[in-house]
Design an enzyme around this catalytic site. Structure first.
Site, PDB file in Angstrom:
ATOM      1  N   LYS A   8       0.837  -1.198   0.000  1.00  0.00           N
ATOM      2  CA  LYS A   8       0.000   0.000   0.000  1.00  0.00           C
ATOM      3  C   LYS A   8       0.871   1.246   0.000  1.00  0.00           C
ATOM      4  O   LYS A   8       0.617   2.206  -0.739  1.00  0.00           O
ATOM      5  CB  LYS A   8      -0.907   0.017   1.224  1.00  0.00           C
ATOM      6  CG  LYS A   8      -1.773   1.269   1.329  1.00  0.00           C
ATOM      7  CD  LYS A   8      -2.257   1.525   2.737  1.00  0.00           C
ATOM      8  CE  LYS A   8      -1.138   2.077   3.609  1.00  0.00           C
ATOM      9  NZ  LYS A   8      -1.600   2.490   4.940  1.00  0.00           N
ATOM     10  N   SER A   9       1.903   1.270   0.837  1.00  0.00           N
ATOM     11  CA  SER A   9       2.750   2.457   0.959  1.00  0.00           C
ATOM     12  C   SER A   9       3.446   2.774  -0.352  1.00  0.00           C
ATOM     13  O   SER A   9       3.532   3.942  -0.760  1.00  0.00           O
ATOM     14  CB  SER A   9       3.785   2.248   2.067  1.00  0.00           C
ATOM     15  OG  SER A   9       3.152   2.073   3.325  1.00  0.00           O
ATOM     16  N   ARG A  13       2.445   6.062  -2.962  1.00  0.00           N
ATOM     17  CA  ARG A  13       3.510   6.998  -3.340  1.00  0.00           C
ATOM     18  C   ARG A  13       3.726   6.990  -4.845  1.00  0.00           C
ATOM     19  O   ARG A  13       3.912   8.040  -5.468  1.00  0.00           O
ATOM     20  CB  ARG A  13       4.801   6.641  -2.599  1.00  0.00           C
ATOM     21  CG  ARG A  13       4.810   7.066  -1.132  1.00  0.00           C
ATOM     22  CD  ARG A  13       5.917   6.359  -0.349  1.00  0.00           C
ATOM     23  NE  ARG A  13       6.029   6.884   1.016  1.00  0.00           N
ATOM     24  CZ  ARG A  13       5.190   6.554   2.007  1.00  0.00           C
ATOM     25  NH1 ARG A  13       4.203   5.706   1.784  1.00  0.00           N
ATOM     26  NH2 ARG A  13       5.360   7.071   3.226  1.00  0.00           N
ATOM     27  N   ARG A 108      -8.073  12.656  12.981  1.00  0.00           N
ATOM     28  CA  ARG A 108      -6.657  12.362  12.773  1.00  0.00           C
ATOM     29  C   ARG A 108      -5.883  13.639  12.471  1.00  0.00           C
ATOM     30  O   ARG A 108      -6.412  14.582  11.870  1.00  0.00           O
ATOM     31  CB  ARG A 108      -6.499  11.326  11.644  1.00  0.00           C
ATOM     32  CG  ARG A 108      -7.193  10.017  11.982  1.00  0.00           C
ATOM     33  CD  ARG A 108      -6.985   8.959  10.931  1.00  0.00           C
ATOM     34  NE  ARG A 108      -5.610   8.484  10.895  1.00  0.00           N
ATOM     35  CZ  ARG A 108      -5.176   7.531  10.072  1.00  0.00           C
ATOM     36  NH1 ARG A 108      -6.026   6.973   9.223  1.00  0.00           N
ATOM     37  NH2 ARG A 108      -3.924   7.152  10.084  1.00  0.00           N
ATOM     38  N   SER A 153       2.828  12.004  12.810  1.00  0.00           N
ATOM     39  CA  SER A 153       2.822  11.110  11.655  1.00  0.00           C
ATOM     40  C   SER A 153       3.919  11.501  10.680  1.00  0.00           C
ATOM     41  O   SER A 153       4.008  12.659  10.260  1.00  0.00           O
ATOM     42  CB  SER A 153       1.467  11.161  10.931  1.00  0.00           C
ATOM     43  OG  SER A 153       1.521  10.402   9.734  1.00  0.00           O
ATOM     44  N   SER A 182       8.088   6.194  12.499  1.00  0.00           N
ATOM     45  CA  SER A 182       8.068   5.573  11.165  1.00  0.00           C
ATOM     46  C   SER A 182       9.048   6.199  10.186  1.00  0.00           C
ATOM     47  O   SER A 182       8.722   6.431   9.015  1.00  0.00           O
ATOM     48  CB  SER A 182       6.645   5.635  10.589  1.00  0.00           C
ATOM     49  OG  SER A 182       5.727   5.033  11.453  1.00  0.00           O
ATOM     50  N   GLU A 297       3.271   0.058  12.689  1.00  0.00           N
ATOM     51  CA  GLU A 297       2.171  -0.661  12.048  1.00  0.00           C
ATOM     52  C   GLU A 297       2.241  -2.165  12.305  1.00  0.00           C
ATOM     53  O   GLU A 297       1.252  -2.881  12.127  1.00  0.00           O
ATOM     54  CB  GLU A 297       2.171  -0.394  10.551  1.00  0.00           C
ATOM     55  CG  GLU A 297       3.381  -0.930   9.829  1.00  0.00           C
ATOM     56  CD  GLU A 297       3.558  -0.286   8.456  1.00  0.00           C
ATOM     57  OE1 GLU A 297       3.586  -1.036   7.467  1.00  0.00           O
ATOM     58  OE2 GLU A 297       3.670   0.950   8.388  1.00  0.00           O
ATOM     59  N   HIS A 324      -3.981   6.471  14.930  1.00  0.00           N
ATOM     60  CA  HIS A 324      -4.117   5.740  13.673  1.00  0.00           C
ATOM     61  C   HIS A 324      -5.593   5.466  13.388  1.00  0.00           C
ATOM     62  O   HIS A 324      -6.464   6.242  13.782  1.00  0.00           O
ATOM     63  CB  HIS A 324      -3.284   4.467  13.722  1.00  0.00           C
ATOM     64  CG  HIS A 324      -1.834   4.707  13.430  1.00  0.00           C
ATOM     65  ND1 HIS A 324      -1.084   3.889  12.614  1.00  0.00           N
ATOM     66  CD2 HIS A 324      -0.989   5.685  13.828  1.00  0.00           C
ATOM     67  CE1 HIS A 324       0.155   4.350  12.528  1.00  0.00           C
ATOM     68  NE2 HIS A 324       0.233   5.438  13.263  1.00  0.00           N
ATOM     69  N   ARG A 328      -4.943   2.289  18.763  1.00  0.00           N
ATOM     70  CA  ARG A 328      -4.561   0.878  18.699  1.00  0.00           C
ATOM     71  C   ARG A 328      -4.081   0.336  20.038  1.00  0.00           C
ATOM     72  O   ARG A 328      -4.281  -0.846  20.339  1.00  0.00           O
ATOM     73  CB  ARG A 328      -3.480   0.683  17.628  1.00  0.00           C
ATOM     74  CG  ARG A 328      -4.054   0.716  16.222  1.00  0.00           C
ATOM     75  CD  ARG A 328      -3.009   0.524  15.154  1.00  0.00           C
ATOM     76  NE  ARG A 328      -3.641   0.350  13.842  1.00  0.00           N
ATOM     77  CZ  ARG A 328      -3.006   0.438  12.688  1.00  0.00           C
ATOM     78  NH1 ARG A 328      -1.705   0.705  12.667  1.00  0.00           N
ATOM     79  NH2 ARG A 328      -3.654   0.264  11.555  1.00  0.00           N
TER      80      ARG A 328
END
Length: 409
Positions: A8-9, A13, A108, A153, A182, A297, A324, A328
């Site tokens: 997905k990442s 992008r 968010r 983030s 991250s 994640e 997120h 979580r």
């Protein structure tokens, strides 16, 4: 053998870079999930042509850049990449672009990105630093230097960098605040920008410079999503079995590559071969003390394994996971404890003391990673029922099918 669909990442992008390029791009084996379809449809709303070039569940995409248009509405769903990558793109459109999404998306963090865009010359109407918002594009953006606190983030930085080559002055982004979460995802952004022909200087810590210039059209094969491989590897670990994830890259910027080390420390034996990564369970599952700040994640599945281990675990550096898809940390503590576990939310992470677990309903809070965590626990604990399995469609719609096939039907 499990064949996990594309990252997905990387897919999201690649879609942004292809949309901003000077020539068409082929994206091969992209992920088709809710998050990536939201990204593709958001770009289509601004005039980018994205055509399917093959059949099957994950057809290739042919992306034809275009002069970006305004008077568009973008549904971000609950996708962090869409809500943080596309507002900078919208500054290059001719006219207003409206953004909104699921109820959770309005909670968010977006404020630092909004203020950064204003500092770079954009006009943005927002709702107290959150969605819904409108970017009033003028066809170009001055760009330049901006400082923001991106500790909530890393996507706040990546969103600015991805559009930076198209800003008149490029962009210089400085992070000023607590340590960034991250960081591997920012490294992925930098790597993909360079692959598309951009000049990026990331030598100085917490500072990134992207020079103005053209982006190249590409023919790009999307790597499998290593974070989505986590529950399949965990399955072999907690059952003493064996699984191979096909086409695991020898070198990658994906944070999911850390699973080799994490699950190795927890009792698995990992071997990277030409056909993929094989993990063999040894019949023992050990607790772990791990700082997951850069790979947050992975926390839900690691926590699920830790709940089945033979010794306590401490997962640290992950306070940012509260912002997120859901909180979580609170969700994992509540749901594992609801099955008889002993999990403490420390504010910065989780302390997990393994206890015999029993069946029950595991709520998922519309969070795909919690579905995966519950599936791992359910392999060992009879009677675990997963609420709303379909929410896994956010990043891996085929999860139930792949899971069933892995277990032999």
């Amino acid at each position: 053998m499990v064949e996990v669909p594309g990252s997905k990442s990387v897919t999201n992008r690649a879609l942004v870079l292809a949309a901003l390029a000077d020539a068409p791009s082929y994206l091969r084996r992209p992920l088709h999930s809710r998050d990536t379809l939201l990204m593709a449809n958001g770009l289509r709303a601004m005039g980018v042509v994205i055509e399917e070039q093959s059949s099957g569940a994950h057809p290739d995409w042919y992306v034809i850049p275009a002069a970006l248009r305004g008077d568009a509405r973008v549904d971000v769903g609950n996708a962090g990449t869409v809500m943080r990558f596309l507002p900078p793109v919208a500054t290059l459109a001719e006219g207003p672009v409206h953004f909104d999404g699921d109820p959770r998306s309005r909670q968010r963090p977006l404020g630092p990105l909004i203020e950064a865009l204003r500092a770079l010359g954009a006009r943005v109407d927002d709702t107290a630093g959150a969605l819904p918002l409108t970017v009033h594009g003028t066809g170009s953006l001055t760009g330049g230097t901006v400082t923001l606190d991106a500790s909530s983030s890393s996507q706040l930085v990546s969103g600015l960098l991805l559009s930076g080559p198209r800003f008149n002055l490029g962009v210089e982004v400085r992070h000023d605040g607590p340590p960034l979460p991250s960081l591997p995802h920012i490294a992925m952004t930098v790597q993909m920008l360079r692959q598309a022909g951009a000049q990026v200087d990331d030598v100085t810590e917490n500072l990134w410079r992207v020079s103005p210039g053209a982006l190249l059209g590409q023919d790009l094969v999307i790597e499998p999503d290593l974070s989505n491989a986590a529950p399949f590897l965990a399955a072999a670990l907690v059952t003493g079995g064996r699984v191979t994830i096909r086409d695991w890259p020898e070198r990658t910027a994906q944070p999911g590559d850390a699973l080799r080390d994490l699950f190795g420390r927890m009792g698995g034996e990992c071997e990277l071969r030409e056909d993929g990564l094989t993990l063999r369970g040894t019949g023992q599952v050990h607790g772990i003390d791990a700082d997951l700040h850069d790979v947050g994640e992975l926390t839900p599945v690691v926590a699920a394994v830790a709940a089945l281990a033979d010794s306590p675990s401490r997962l640290r550096g992950i306070a940012h996971l509260r912002r997120h898809e859901t909180d979580r940390l609170a969700a994992l503590a509540k749901e594992i404890n609801g099955l008889g576990g002993d999990v403490t939310d420390t504010g910065d992470g989780l302390v997990i003391r393994p206890k015999p677990l029993h069946g029950g309903v595991f709520a998922t809070y519309d969070d795909h990673r919690l579905v995966m965590a519950a599936a791992v626990i359910g392999l060992v604990v009879p009677g675990v029922e997963i609420e709303n399995v379909t929410t896994v469609g956010k990043t891996l719609p085929e999860f139930p099918e792949l899971w069933t096939r892995m277990l032999g039907g």
